[in-house]
Design an enzyme around this catalytic site. Structure first.
Site, PDB file in Angstrom:
ATOM      1  N   LYS A 133       0.855  -1.177   0.000  1.00 36.77           N
ATOM      2  CA  LYS A 133       0.000   0.000   0.000  1.00 36.77           C
ATOM      3  C   LYS A 133       0.894   1.229   0.000  1.00 36.77           C
ATOM      4  O   LYS A 133       1.914   1.261   0.691  1.00 36.77           O
ATOM      5  CB  LYS A 133      -0.905  -0.005   1.233  1.00 36.77           C
ATOM      6  CG  LYS A 133      -1.956   1.097   1.221  1.00 36.77           C
ATOM      7  CD  LYS A 133      -2.958   0.916   2.352  1.00 36.77           C
ATOM      8  CE  LYS A 133      -4.053   1.968   2.273  1.00 36.77           C
ATOM      9  NZ  LYS A 133      -5.074   1.775   3.332  1.00 36.77           N
ATOM     10  N   VAL A 134       0.515   2.235  -0.761  1.00 41.93           N
ATOM     11  CA  VAL A 134       1.347   3.424  -0.925  1.00 41.93           C
ATOM     12  C   VAL A 134       0.842   4.543  -0.022  1.00 41.93           C
ATOM     13  O   VAL A 134      -0.350   4.854   0.002  1.00 41.93           O
ATOM     14  CB  VAL A 134       1.363   3.893  -2.394  1.00 41.93           C
ATOM     15  CG1 VAL A 134       2.183   5.172  -2.542  1.00 41.93           C
ATOM     16  CG2 VAL A 134       1.929   2.797  -3.289  1.00 41.93           C
TER      17      VAL A 134
ATOM     18  N   ARG B  57      -2.253   9.027  16.250  1.00 37.95           N
ATOM     19  CA  ARG B  57      -2.674  10.228  15.524  1.00 37.95           C
ATOM     20  C   ARG B  57      -2.955  11.385  16.481  1.00 37.95           C
ATOM     21  O   ARG B  57      -2.947  12.551  16.076  1.00 37.95           O
ATOM     22  CB  ARG B  57      -3.952   9.950  14.728  1.00 37.95           C
ATOM     23  CG  ARG B  57      -3.792   9.080  13.492  1.00 37.95           C
ATOM     24  CD  ARG B  57      -5.124   8.972  12.774  1.00 37.95           C
ATOM     25  NE  ARG B  57      -5.087   8.098  11.616  1.00 37.95           N
ATOM     26  CZ  ARG B  57      -4.754   8.488  10.381  1.00 37.95           C
ATOM     27  NH1 ARG B  57      -4.413   9.742  10.165  1.00 37.95           N
ATOM     28  NH2 ARG B  57      -4.761   7.626   9.383  1.00 37.95           N
TER      29      ARG B  57
ATOM     30  N   HIS C 199       8.390   4.995  28.489  1.00 39.10           N
ATOM     31  CA  HIS C 199       7.448   4.689  27.415  1.00 39.10           C
ATOM     32  C   HIS C 199       7.840   3.436  26.640  1.00 39.10           C
ATOM     33  O   HIS C 199       6.979   2.784  26.037  1.00 39.10           O
ATOM     34  CB  HIS C 199       7.304   5.887  26.467  1.00 39.10           C
ATOM     35  CG  HIS C 199       8.466   6.091  25.548  1.00 39.10           C
ATOM     36  ND1 HIS C 199       9.545   6.887  25.860  1.00 39.10           N
ATOM     37  CD2 HIS C 199       8.729   5.596  24.310  1.00 39.10           C
ATOM     38  CE1 HIS C 199      10.406   6.878  24.863  1.00 39.10           C
ATOM     39  NE2 HIS C 199       9.941   6.104  23.909  1.00 39.10           N
TER      40      HIS C 199
ATOM     41  N   LYS D 135      35.014   8.466   4.748  1.00 39.63           N
ATOM     42  CA  LYS D 135      34.782   9.857   4.360  1.00 39.63           C
ATOM     43  C   LYS D 135      33.466  10.405   4.909  1.00 39.63           C
ATOM     44  O   LYS D 135      33.215  11.611   4.820  1.00 39.63           O
ATOM     45  CB  LYS D 135      34.792   9.988   2.834  1.00 39.63           C
ATOM     46  CG  LYS D 135      33.653   9.268   2.126  1.00 39.63           C
ATOM     47  CD  LYS D 135      33.731   9.493   0.631  1.00 39.63           C
ATOM     48  CE  LYS D 135      32.569   8.827  -0.100  1.00 39.63           C
ATOM     49  NZ  LYS D 135      32.608   9.113  -1.552  1.00 39.63           N
TER      50      LYS D 135
ATOM     51  N   ASN E 131      30.024  13.792   8.251  1.00 36.53           N
ATOM     52  CA  ASN E 131      28.566  13.875   8.168  1.00 36.53           C
ATOM     53  C   ASN E 131      27.907  13.372   9.446  1.00 36.53           C
ATOM     54  O   ASN E 131      26.845  13.860   9.844  1.00 36.53           O
ATOM     55  CB  ASN E 131      28.062  13.076   6.964  1.00 36.53           C
ATOM     56  CG  ASN E 131      28.472  13.704   5.647  1.00 36.53           C
ATOM     57  OD1 ASN E 131      28.652  14.915   5.563  1.00 36.53           O
ATOM     58  ND2 ASN E 131      28.637  12.884   4.619  1.00 36.53           N
TER      59      ASN E 131
ATOM     60  N   LYS F  72      37.770   2.563   1.075  1.00 33.63           N
ATOM     61  CA  LYS F  72      37.396   2.129  -0.270  1.00 33.63           C
ATOM     62  C   LYS F  72      38.212   0.926  -0.721  1.00 33.63           C
ATOM     63  O   LYS F  72      37.700   0.037  -1.404  1.00 33.63           O
ATOM     64  CB  LYS F  72      37.589   3.302  -1.232  1.00 33.63           C
ATOM     65  CG  LYS F  72      37.160   3.034  -2.658  1.00 33.63           C
ATOM     66  CD  LYS F  72      37.338   4.287  -3.502  1.00 33.63           C
ATOM     67  CE  LYS F  72      36.873   4.046  -4.938  1.00 33.63           C
ATOM     68  NZ  LYS F  72      37.025   5.282  -5.762  1.00 33.63           N
TER      69      LYS F  72
END
Length: 625
Positions: free
Chosen positions: A107-108, A136, A224, A345, A349, A515
């Site tokens: 399902k999308v 929700r 929780h 590398k 990040n 690498k």
């Protein structure tokens, strides 16, 4: 009337298609629950027969093809085995791929963060339950929504995002490294864990287990994550999902244990087995436990989603791109265990990722106004707690604080309790209602100031109450305002700011490959990355708020706060020289900080130096004493 009755011949019988049970999983009848690494030749042949390819099982038997070899079979291999024509070889490869690839109708969902994402039918079955739909109605960022109008997103969409990212990561590993033998069961279990990891959140998310429960049940260690496990069990039981899970190839109860271990770590009932604390999966699949909630270094898909989603809704720049991380992720062996690693590398990040986390905490999650709003909501819930009744299992009634003990009652507890109190007419809820009305009308407690302690402080409700009393009693000797302050006028917060692992640098627990040799992983020190990275990875902020907001009281409260910081040897408040200029020069260390940071330049140009500072102290002493 008789003509409108349906004849007995038209009714479906037990032999008709209407009552046929779903087809059994491809694993049915196969030994060892479909674990390809443990399949022998006969298991392989049995699977071929189930798929209608029994005519070729002798070829597989002759070549001694076991489950391990199935992942490496190519069309050329099948041709060399004498299997033909080409169409048959392709059919065999298609059937074999079903063993490790999820090919069910999906399902999308159109998600604003990840775009159009596909969800497996079993995940959709979980989403379409009252226990999951409850999310929700729970704000992702709790009281932060009262400060950032865009932060209206809920735990529901975050959970769907984490389920999607969990599947993306594990399937990327499966595609890149078939030797890991990641099965369809593994993929589904990881996705379910990502989807259900936040089922246990209460009203206003972290406010509930971080502020409300410790206040109303100080002896409780409840978190929780504990409720997420209980709610997951409740969800599966109440919606009769065990047969559906089996239909999609899961093996129960082992896979249920595996899912819960991913959410909250090893279960108490699991004994240590040769140093491996998990029961759901063996040690050779240890990397699967680093996807949803990574206890090793905190780099997991839960963070990836809330970084992207929270930044999007808060209007804050996100410097980390998980899509790039997925391009370089792979599993390497480190000290005899398999861990998720990335390219060397990418280390910069990852530091950017934790910098983003720190920015979110400073600018949004620990916002001064957002925190005090959550404090006021907590006080309102505390006063309303005995008077809010929620029906649970067996018709038993629970309060806000006891609903965590019964999942049927807890399913009904969401952010809506705020409006339930606000719009009530009950006299018993008058005090709680007044607090929430003050929030709505923006009559909020005011921040008196912020400081830091020299050493880490252990947080407890007793400590916070004691410090509130100390602030009230820390009256400067020259105070002539005659404002009486009580301990109940103050609220003290101790906020822990870190990179997710207290004092530790989480990237020290990450390994990288180069690498030239992607099979070997190694550690990269902070100094090898940059000299501008932080020296410390944790600190505590101490904030004091005052409930009385008139001008005279606030002025007196701020002076009390500065005096309290001096008495406790805390750091000087940022606005200390403004709110209490007659006090701050009396503390030598505070004056020294000013001198080294601000007055060095003046001193070098013939301006004020230590003598000027000391002179200022003498004048202050004269005024005070």
């Amino acid at each position: 009337m008789d003509r409108r009755k349906r004849s007995r011949e038209d009714l479906p019988t037990a032999d008709s298609d209407h009552f046929k049970t779903p087809e059994q999983s491809v694993y049915a009848g196969l030994s060892r629950d479909g674990d390809l690494r443990q399949w022998d030749v006969e298991d392989t042949c049995r699977y071929l027969r189930q798929e209608g390819l029994g005519a070729w099982e002798e070829k597989f038997r002759e070549q001694q093809i076991t489950g391990v070899g199935l992942r490496y079979l190519t069309e050329t291999h099948l041709e060399n085995m004498g299997i033909g024509p080409l169409g048959t070889r392709l059919q065999i490869l298609h059937c074999l791929k079903k063993l490790w690839q999820i090919a069910a109708e999906t399902k999308v969902f159109n998600d604003p963060i990840h775009g159009h994402i596909e969800m497996h039918p079993l995940l959709v079955c979980i989403i379409d339950t009252p226990q999951f739909q409850r999310l929700r109605h729970i704000k992702q960022l709790g009281g932060t929504y009262f400060v950032f109008p865009g932060a209206s997103h809920n735990r529901f969409e975050h959970s769907i995002g984490v389920g999607y990212l969990a599947g993306s990561l594990v399937q990327e590993l499966n595609k890149r490294q078939p030797e890991l033998f990641i099965s369809r069961r593994d993929i589904l279990c990881v996705q379910i864990a990502g989807l259900c990891h936040d089922l246990g959140h209460g009203p206003f998310s972290h406010m509930f287990d971080g502020m409300f429960i410790p206040k109303v049940r100080p002896e409780s260690k409840w978190k929780h994550e504990e409720a997420s496990l209980a709610m997951f069990d409740h969800l599966v039981c109440e919606n009769a999902l065990e047969p559906v899970m089996k239909e999609h190839g899961l093996v129960l109860p082992d896979d249920l244990v595996f899912i819960k271990e991913q959410i909250a770590g090893p279960q108490n009932t699991v004994p240590l087995r040769q140093g491996w604390p998990y029961k759901g999966r063996p040690e050779e699949k240890s990397f699967l436990y680093e996807i949803v909630a990574n206890k090793r270094n905190g780099i997991d898909v839960d963070k990836w989603d809330y970084f992207a989603r929270d930044c999007f809704h808060l209007g804050i720049q996100n410097n980390f791109d998980y899509r790039r991380f997925l391009k370089f992720v792979r599993v390497c062996e480190v000290d005899g265990k398999k861990h998720i690693c990335t390219r060397d590398k990418e280390v910069g990040n990852l530091y950017d990722m934790f910098h983003t986390r720190n920015c979110l905490h400073r600018r949004a999650y620990q916002h001064k106004v957002g925190n005090i709003i959550e404090t006021m909501i907590t006080e309102a819930f505390f006063k309303a707690d005995p008077h809010i009744q929620i029906q649970g299992s067996g018709g038993k009634m629970f309060t806000i604080s006891t609903a965590i003990d019964d999942m049927e009652a807890y399913t009904k507890l969401t952010d809506h309790v705020f409006e339930q109190i606000l719009y009530s007419s009950s006299s018993e809820l008058a005090e709680a209602r007044e607090i929430l009305q003050n929030i709505t009308c923006r009559r909020l407690y005011k921040c008196v100031g912020q400081t830091q302690a020299e050493e880490r402080v252990e947080v407890s409700q007793e400590k916070l109450l004691d410090w509130a009393g100390c602030v009230a009693r820390s009256r400067p000797q020259n105070d002539l305002q005659n404002v009486t302050l009580q301990p109940g006028d103050f609220v003290v917060h101790i906020i822990n700011m870190d990179w997710g692992m207290k004092e530790e640098n989480p990237i020290n627990n990450m390994r990288f490959y180069c690498k030239n040799d992607p099979t070997k992983a190694y550690h990269i020190c902070k100094d090898q990355v940059s000299k501008l990275l932080p020296e410390r990875f944790a600190e505590q902020l101490i904030r004091v708020y005052c409930k009385k907001t008139d001008e005279r009281t606030m002025e007196a409260a701020k002076k009390n706060f500065v005096q309290w910081c001096m008495d406790r040897n805390f750091s000087k408040p940022q606005d200390g020289d403004v709110i209490a200029p007659e006090l701050t020069p009396l503390k030598a260390s505070w004056a020294h900080n000013n001198d080294t940071e601000d007055n060095d330049e003046e001193d070098s140009q013939g301006g004020r130096g230590w003598a000027a500072v000391n002179g200022g102290q003498e004048k202050a002493k004269t005024r005070l004493f």
